[in-house]
Design a protein around this motif. Sequence first.
Motif, short mmCIF file in Angstrom:
data_model
loop_
_atom_site.label_atom_id
_atom_site.label_comp_id
_atom_site.label_asym_id
_atom_site.label_seq_id
_atom_site.Cartn_x
_atom_site.Cartn_y
_atom_site.Cartn_z
N ASP A 49 71.37 89.68 29.78
CA ASP A 49 72.26 88.72 30.41
C ASP A 49 73.63 88.69 29.75
OD1 ASP A 49 69.91 88.31 31.61
OD2 ASP A 49 69.52 86.31 30.79
N TYR A 50 73.63 88.85 28.41
CA TYR A 50 74.90 88.70 27.71
C TYR A 50 75.34 90.02 27.10
CZ TYR A 50 73.50 83.87 28.19
OH TYR A 50 73.10 82.67 28.70
N ALA A 51 74.96 91.13 27.71
CA ALA A 51 75.25 92.45 27.13
C ALA A 51 76.75 92.65 26.92
CB ALA A 51 74.68 93.55 28.02
N VAL A 52 77.55 92.24 27.91
CA VAL A 52 78.99 92.45 27.82
C VAL A 52 79.56 91.66 26.64
CG1 VAL A 52 81.18 92.21 29.02
CG2 VAL A 52 79.13 92.84 30.29
N GLY A 107 57.21 87.40 23.19
CA GLY A 107 57.18 87.84 21.80
C GLY A 107 58.39 87.28 21.07
N VAL A 108 58.26 87.17 19.76
CA VAL A 108 59.28 86.48 18.99
C VAL A 108 60.61 87.23 19.00
CG1 VAL A 108 59.85 85.61 16.72
CG2 VAL A 108 57.53 85.46 17.53
N VAL A 109 60.54 88.56 18.90
CA VAL A 109 61.77 89.34 18.83
C VAL A 109 62.36 89.56 20.21
CG1 VAL A 109 62.78 91.47 18.01
CG2 VAL A 109 60.92 90.42 16.74
N ALA A 110 61.51 89.98 21.15
CA ALA A 110 62.00 90.28 22.49
C ALA A 110 62.54 89.02 23.16
CB ALA A 110 60.88 90.89 23.33
N GLY A 111 62.00 87.86 22.81
CA GLY A 111 62.47 86.61 23.39
C GLY A 111 63.94 86.35 23.09
N GLU A 134 66.03 89.95 24.64
CA GLU A 134 66.16 90.22 26.06
C GLU A 134 67.37 89.56 26.70
OE1 GLU A 134 62.17 90.96 28.30
OE2 GLU A 134 63.29 89.42 29.37
N PRO A 135 67.55 88.24 26.51
CA PRO A 135 68.78 87.65 27.05
C PRO A 135 70.04 88.24 26.44
CG PRO A 135 67.35 85.96 26.11
CD PRO A 135 66.70 87.26 25.87
N LEU A 136 69.94 88.57 25.15
CA LEU A 136 71.11 89.06 24.43
C LEU A 136 71.59 90.39 24.99
CD1 LEU A 136 72.50 87.65 22.13
CD2 LEU A 136 71.35 89.15 20.55
N VAL A 146 60.62 74.23 26.21
CA VAL A 146 60.79 75.44 27.01
C VAL A 146 60.61 76.67 26.14
CG1 VAL A 146 62.07 75.71 29.12
CG2 VAL A 146 62.99 74.26 27.32
N LEU A 147 60.97 76.54 24.87
CA LEU A 147 61.06 77.74 24.04
C LEU A 147 59.69 78.31 23.68
CD1 LEU A 147 64.04 77.14 21.62
CD2 LEU A 147 63.80 78.83 23.43
N THR A 148 58.72 77.43 23.39
CA THR A 148 57.43 77.93 22.92
C THR A 148 56.74 78.81 23.96
OG1 THR A 148 57.28 75.91 21.65
CG2 THR A 148 55.31 77.25 21.77
N PRO A 149 56.66 78.37 25.25
CA PRO A 149 56.05 79.28 26.23
C PRO A 149 56.84 80.57 26.39
CG PRO A 149 56.50 77.12 27.19
CD PRO A 149 57.01 77.09 25.82
N TRP A 150 58.17 80.45 26.33
CA TRP A 150 59.04 81.63 26.46
C TRP A 150 58.73 82.65 25.37
CZ3 TRP A 150 62.35 84.25 29.39
CH2 TRP A 150 63.26 85.11 28.78
N PHE A 151 58.64 82.18 24.12
CA PHE A 151 58.36 83.08 23.01
C PHE A 151 56.96 83.64 23.10
CE2 PHE A 151 61.89 81.10 20.44
CZ PHE A 151 62.66 82.24 20.49
#
Lengths: 170, 420
Positions: A143-146, A131-135, A138-140, A122-127
């Motif tokens: 989704d997990y901002a709090v 992009g390596v950094v935004a991947g 973005e969730p950080l 799953v990870l390779t298509p996601w990255f």
Amino acid sequence: MDFTQLIFYVAAGLAVVSSLLMITRKNPVFSAMFLIVALFSIATIFVLLGAHFLAALQVIVYAGAIMVLFLFVIMLLNLGHDFEPDIRGRLGWAFMGGLGLVLFAEILTAVQGAPGDAGGDVLTPWFEAKGVVAGVAEPLFRDYAVAVEITGVLLLVAMVGAVVIARREA
Amino acid sequence: MGPLSTKAFLIIGAAKMLMIFVGWLTAVAGVTLAERKIAAWIQDRSGPNRVGPWGLFQPIADGLKNFLKEEVRPAGSSRWVFYLAPVISMFPAMVVFAVIPIAAPLPTRWGTVNMIVADLPIGILYILAIASLGVYGLVLGGWSSNSKYSFLGGVRASAQMISYEVALGLSLVPILMVAGNVTLPQLVSQQQDALWYILPLMVGYLFLTASYFAETNRLPFDMPEAESELVAGFHTEYSAMKFAMFMLAEYANMVTAAALMATLFFGGWDIPFWSGDNMTLAADGSVAGAAPAWWKTTLTGLCFAAKTGFFILVFIWVRWTVPRFRYDQVMSLGWKVLIPMEVVYVALLGGAMLYLDYLGIPFGTRYALYLTALNVVLMLVIVFVVDRNRIILGAGWRQTRPQRVKSEWIEYADRRQDSR
């Protein structure tokens, strides 16, 4: 053998050997240096897995910042000489060895109980899409901002606490 | 043309590594001579002029001398670490060069070659990661010498480098924000499309320069060494080639820092006011923009060398012009001035970028010009409000424009000077 495989075995072997050396050296400076080597090897494995950003963070945060501080403190407190190990006597070794075996067994069961590679990669298509950094970012930060913010506050509290404790003695 | 085949990639990669390694080492040797020559000019001397024409072979003579000298290892020193420390201090400066693009893509029979050793997807972060390892050489060298002077030098060095690493990392944040990516070839092509980042991010460049001077241990931040008032620091006990390795590491770091400044803020290999070199190489081997040619690669490579050379000159120039900061000044500049100012700058820049996005202005020359205006204002604020002649304009400004000074002692000194 594949070139990537070769790099993996070298890095993994280096990580294992330097970790072993790290816990068996009597001099804290050598221990710290072998820990740096181990962290570096793990960063290499991250790169092989396609997690470039994690590898960079591993080196920046652990090898570059935390271990420099470790060395700095070891030197500042003048601990750069041989120490007797904390684990003493036959009973101590037996106890620690047993504890290690229990941990090892726990890891084995955890690995066996983990879900297999059913979803595929799953990870390779996601990255590739993000992009390596935004991947990672973005969730950080979405989704997990709090959680990230709370962790930041926690670190701040720890820092203020350390300052307060250090000041009390002065 | 498609991407390079694996075999061609390996061979060309090795050739590029060899080329950059040799070029970089030659540059480092040249810089050791340039430092002495420029120092001599600044101080109205001739400098080294005995070995070869204009002293050109002086670095070779120095190297030979260092090889032939006796190696001394202090009693009670830790052998492995003592030998390892100079190597570790050389390593980071060398490997950072891997992600710096040195010229425009070169067309070859086997496909178009990117003139960069490794186009990592984490470019700038890789630089930060490797730069954070530079301190180990100094610390371990100081510790392993088993000498209190080396040890104190090592502690001094590590404290300074840890402090300024934070400032260095923060000074790269504005670039990351504006560029929106971290790989250096893309940074170069963005600067070709819009403006060189020195204009829209000039305050960031100020911070980066200050942090890099501290990270490379150059004056006015050469606390780790401070050879004129403190003992030479972490390399006090080193001799012969190992000492030379530490010296070379300093110059190597300088060359790499200069190359980075040129790449991050001055367009890298971009030739200004000429669109014939605005090309980018995609991963599949296709080239967007102008057509690549070998003479373009040569010209851009020379342009990159010229820019790097200029920043090396600045490094040397500053060293022989300004005196050293006191240790507490170095520390307070890092923690109390640079880092808060960088945080404020990042916040202001972020706000400005959000507003520009809100106005719907796409990234380009106009976008960059708006940011330039903001930066000019911030620069004036820093020079005339925040700094107030303490560091940037400094003593020279006071001499040319006498100001009301509160301290009686300075008034007394001024009066004495006036009456003379």
